[in-house]
Design a protein around this motif. Structure first.
Motif, PDB file in Angstrom:
ATOM      1  N   SER A  66       0.594  -1.317  -0.229  1.00 50.15           N
ATOM      2  CA  SER A  66      -0.002   0.156  -0.031  1.00 50.15           C
ATOM      3  C   SER A  66       1.103   0.928  -0.142  1.00 50.15           C
ATOM      4  CB  SER A  66      -1.195   0.126   0.998  1.00 50.15           C
ATOM      5  OG  SER A  66      -0.625  -0.256   2.521  1.00 50.15           O
ATOM      6  N   LEU A  67       0.266   2.044  -0.792  1.00 48.90           N
ATOM      7  CA  LEU A  67       0.726   3.687  -0.849  1.00 48.90           C
ATOM      8  C   LEU A  67       0.347   4.626  -0.517  1.00 48.90           C
ATOM      9  CD1 LEU A  67       4.038   4.017  -2.416  1.00 48.90           C
ATOM     10  CD2 LEU A  67       2.904   1.889  -2.940  1.00 48.90           C
ATOM     11  N   LEU A  68      -0.924   4.802  -0.897  1.00 44.17           N
ATOM     12  CA  LEU A  68      -1.631   6.152  -0.539  1.00 44.17           C
ATOM     13  C   LEU A  68      -2.730   5.777   1.456  1.00 44.17           C
ATOM     14  CD1 LEU A  68      -3.053   7.773  -3.761  1.00 44.17           C
ATOM     15  CD2 LEU A  68      -1.093   7.893  -2.224  1.00 44.17           C
ATOM     16  N   GLU A  69      -3.467   4.225   0.984  1.00 50.51           N
ATOM     17  CA  GLU A  69      -4.111   3.809   1.802  1.00 50.51           C
ATOM     18  C   GLU A  69      -3.415   3.132   3.195  1.00 50.51           C
ATOM     19  OE1 GLU A  69      -8.611   3.753   1.419  1.00 50.51           O
ATOM     20  OE2 GLU A  69      -7.366   2.654  -0.040  1.00 50.51           O
ATOM     21  N   HIS A  70      -3.274   3.267   3.953  1.00 47.96           N
ATOM     22  CA  HIS A  70      -3.077   2.418   5.455  1.00 47.96           C
ATOM     23  C   HIS A  70      -3.463   1.473   5.130  1.00 47.96           C
ATOM     24  CE1 HIS A  70      -2.173   1.187   9.946  1.00 47.96           C
ATOM     25  NE2 HIS A  70      -1.514   2.197   9.469  1.00 47.96           N
ATOM     26  N   PRO A  71      -3.023  -0.038   5.789  1.00 49.13           N
ATOM     27  CA  PRO A  71      -3.353  -0.848   5.675  1.00 49.13           C
ATOM     28  C   PRO A  71      -4.518  -1.571   6.499  1.00 49.13           C
ATOM     29  CG  PRO A  71      -1.577  -1.201   6.181  1.00 49.13           C
ATOM     30  CD  PRO A  71      -1.684   0.563   5.884  1.00 49.13           C
ATOM     31  N   LEU A  99       4.199   0.280   2.594  1.00 42.10           N
ATOM     32  CA  LEU A  99       4.946   1.271   1.886  1.00 42.10           C
ATOM     33  C   LEU A  99       5.416   2.998   1.861  1.00 42.10           C
ATOM     34  CD1 LEU A  99       8.107   1.432   0.197  1.00 42.10           C
ATOM     35  CD2 LEU A  99       7.004   1.063  -1.718  1.00 42.10           C
ATOM     36  N   GLY A 100       4.037   2.882   1.943  1.00 39.50           N
ATOM     37  CA  GLY A 100       3.978   5.046   2.917  1.00 39.50           C
ATOM     38  C   GLY A 100       4.129   4.995   3.737  1.00 39.50           C
ATOM     39  N   GLU A 101       3.846   4.574   4.440  1.00 38.21           N
ATOM     40  CA  GLU A 101       4.589   4.799   5.785  1.00 38.21           C
ATOM     41  C   GLU A 101       5.881   5.412   5.158  1.00 38.21           C
ATOM     42  OE1 GLU A 101       5.504   5.068  10.437  1.00 38.21           O
ATOM     43  OE2 GLU A 101       3.010   4.750   8.639  1.00 38.21           O
ATOM     44  N   GLY A 102       7.369   4.729   4.963  1.00 37.73           N
ATOM     45  CA  GLY A 102       8.474   5.285   5.001  1.00 37.73           C
ATOM     46  C   GLY A 102       8.997   6.628   3.829  1.00 37.73           C
ATOM     47  N   VAL A 103       7.400   6.634   3.335  1.00 36.77           N
ATOM     48  CA  VAL A 103       7.599   7.350   1.443  1.00 36.77           C
ATOM     49  C   VAL A 103       7.034   9.180   2.401  1.00 36.77           C
ATOM     50  CG1 VAL A 103       6.832   8.067  -0.564  1.00 36.77           C
ATOM     51  CG2 VAL A 103       7.629   5.857   0.017  1.00 36.77           C
ATOM     52  N   PHE A 104       6.123   8.932   3.462  1.00 35.94           N
ATOM     53  CA  PHE A 104       4.823   9.656   3.402  1.00 35.94           C
ATOM     54  C   PHE A 104       5.315  10.551   5.196  1.00 35.94           C
ATOM     55  CE2 PHE A 104       2.439   7.957  -0.379  1.00 35.94           C
ATOM     56  CZ  PHE A 104       2.773   8.771  -1.234  1.00 35.94           C
ATOM     57  N   ARG A 105       4.824   9.755   5.516  1.00 32.97           N
ATOM     58  CA  ARG A 105       5.020  10.264   6.913  1.00 32.97           C
ATOM     59  C   ARG A 105       6.580  10.435   7.490  1.00 32.97           C
ATOM     60  NH1 ARG A 105       2.723   7.138  11.312  1.00 32.97           N
ATOM     61  NH2 ARG A 105       0.117   7.452  10.389  1.00 32.97           N
ATOM     62  N   ALA A 106       7.733   9.809   6.236  1.00 32.68           N
ATOM     63  CA  ALA A 106       9.160   9.578   6.783  1.00 32.68           C
ATOM     64  C   ALA A 106       9.696  10.957   6.372  1.00 32.68           C
ATOM     65  CB  ALA A 106       9.646   8.623   7.098  1.00 32.68           C
ATOM     66  N   GLY A 107       9.068  11.499   5.106  1.00 36.46           N
ATOM     67  CA  GLY A 107       9.182  12.310   4.253  1.00 36.46           C
ATOM     68  C   GLY A 107      10.687  11.869   3.117  1.00 36.46           C
ATOM     69  N   ARG A 108      11.174  10.665   3.152  1.00 34.32           N
ATOM     70  CA  ARG A 108      11.606   9.795   2.505  1.00 34.32           C
ATOM     71  C   ARG A 108      11.596   9.754   0.750  1.00 34.32           C
ATOM     72  NH1 ARG A 108      14.784   4.161   3.211  1.00 34.32           N
ATOM     73  NH2 ARG A 108      16.396   4.269   1.918  1.00 34.32           N
ATOM     74  N   ARG A 109      12.280   9.731   0.539  1.00 32.93           N
ATOM     75  CA  ARG A 109      12.517  10.056  -1.648  1.00 32.93           C
ATOM     76  C   ARG A 109      12.975   8.377  -1.998  1.00 32.93           C
ATOM     77  NH1 ARG A 109      12.240  14.491  -5.016  1.00 32.93           N
ATOM     78  NH2 ARG A 109      10.607  13.017  -7.039  1.00 32.93           N
ATOM     79  N   PHE A 110      12.741   7.088  -2.576  1.00 36.38           N
ATOM     80  CA  PHE A 110      14.072   6.161  -2.819  1.00 36.38           C
ATOM     81  C   PHE A 110      14.783   6.659  -4.572  1.00 36.38           C
ATOM     82  CE2 PHE A 110      10.731   4.959  -0.130  1.00 36.38           C
ATOM     83  CZ  PHE A 110      11.226   4.235   0.968  1.00 36.38           C
ATOM     84  N   THR A 111      15.307   6.135  -4.581  1.00 38.49           N
ATOM     85  CA  THR A 111      15.862   5.264  -5.772  1.00 38.49           C
ATOM     86  C   THR A 111      14.554   4.164  -6.386  1.00 38.49           C
ATOM     87  OG1 THR A 111      17.149   3.581  -6.173  1.00 38.49           O
ATOM     88  CG2 THR A 111      17.568   5.942  -5.735  1.00 38.49           C
ATOM     89  N   TRP A 112      14.740   4.696  -7.763  1.00 41.66           N
ATOM     90  CA  TRP A 112      13.978   2.877  -7.913  1.00 41.66           C
ATOM     91  C   TRP A 112      14.434   1.621  -7.813  1.00 41.66           C
ATOM     92  CZ3 TRP A 112       8.630   3.028 -10.110  1.00 41.66           C
ATOM     93  CH2 TRP A 112       8.540   3.544 -10.256  1.00 41.66           C
TER      94      TRP A 112
END
Length: 237
Positions: A66-71, A99-112
């Protein structure tokens, strides 16, 4: 490669959506990547959960990314259906990865490579056979190196194929004049539609692309039922 190996590589897995397997010759080809496209509210997440539940019934462990919605929110939303989802979650035949937890809440961005290799490590470590990424569009917006997408995605697709893992990626509906890399790399594209006609909501499904499978490309009526999405053989009009 021997004929037997070629035929084995065409083993089918059911989508879990009643009526859809009939349109694609008996189901999806095992170990391939498919896109599920649609506007908001068209049933993409519901479709994804049905796909995983069908696998869990056949001892194929499923992963929902999940990216947008919380499980927790997704699980609560799915309780309206007679899926028995909680039992599959408790038995860990279906697992969520937020996965959204690390991307949005932590403000982290990944490489592909980081993002997709991370998913592959979970798939391999958990013995996953079915994966749903909801939504791939959101993942695309969170990476640092958009120009590297085709190479990293190509590696991801090949690795899933080697592991015999069937993947469903939900994608936001885009203009028919703009197709991104995943449209070309995926083995199949299924589109969910909804639109108004005579003051009434019309819902439909279309199999836009399906490699190696004879398929019906015409619009088919779909409905939300107590058992989830169902596809009907007739046109939506």
């Amino acid at each position: 490669m021997y004929v037997g190996e070629l035929l084995k590589n065409l083993d089918r897995v059911s989508t879990g959506v009643p009526g859809l397997d009939d349109l694609i010759g008996g189901g999806l080809i095992k170990g391939r990547v498919y896109l599920l496209i649609g506007p908001p509210g068209s049933g993409k997440t519901t479709f994804g959960i049905q796909f995983l539940i069908e696998g869990a019934k056949n001892d194929e462990k499923g992963l929902f990314v999940s990216l947008l919605e919380h499980p927790k929110t997704i699980t609560q939303n799915m309780l309206r259906y007679n899926f028995g989802l909680l039992n599959y979650l408790k038995s860990k035949r279906i697992v969520f990865y937020d996965l959204g937890e690390g991307v949005f809440r932590a403000g982290r961005r990944f490489t592909w490579s980081e993002a997709l290799d991370n998913l592959l490590s979970i798939v391999e470590g958990e013995g996953i056979k079915r994966v749903v990424i909801d939504s791939f569009t959101s993942l695309e917006h969170s990476v640092l190196d958009p120009d590297y997408k085709r190479i990293a995605l190509g590696r991801f697709v090949r690795k899933l194929h080697d592991m015999g893992v069937t993947c469903l990626m939900t994608v936001e509906m885009m203009s028919s004049e703009r197709y991104t890399d995943e449209y070309y790399l995926a083995d199949g594209v299924i589109v969910l539609h909804h639109f108004m006609r005579d003051y009434r909501m019309i819902r439909a499904l279309q199999v836009l692309k399906m490699h190696g499978v004879a398929h019906d490309t015409n619009l088919k009526k779909i409905r939300f039922t107590d058992e989830g999405l169902r596809v009907y053989p007739e046109a939506p009009f």
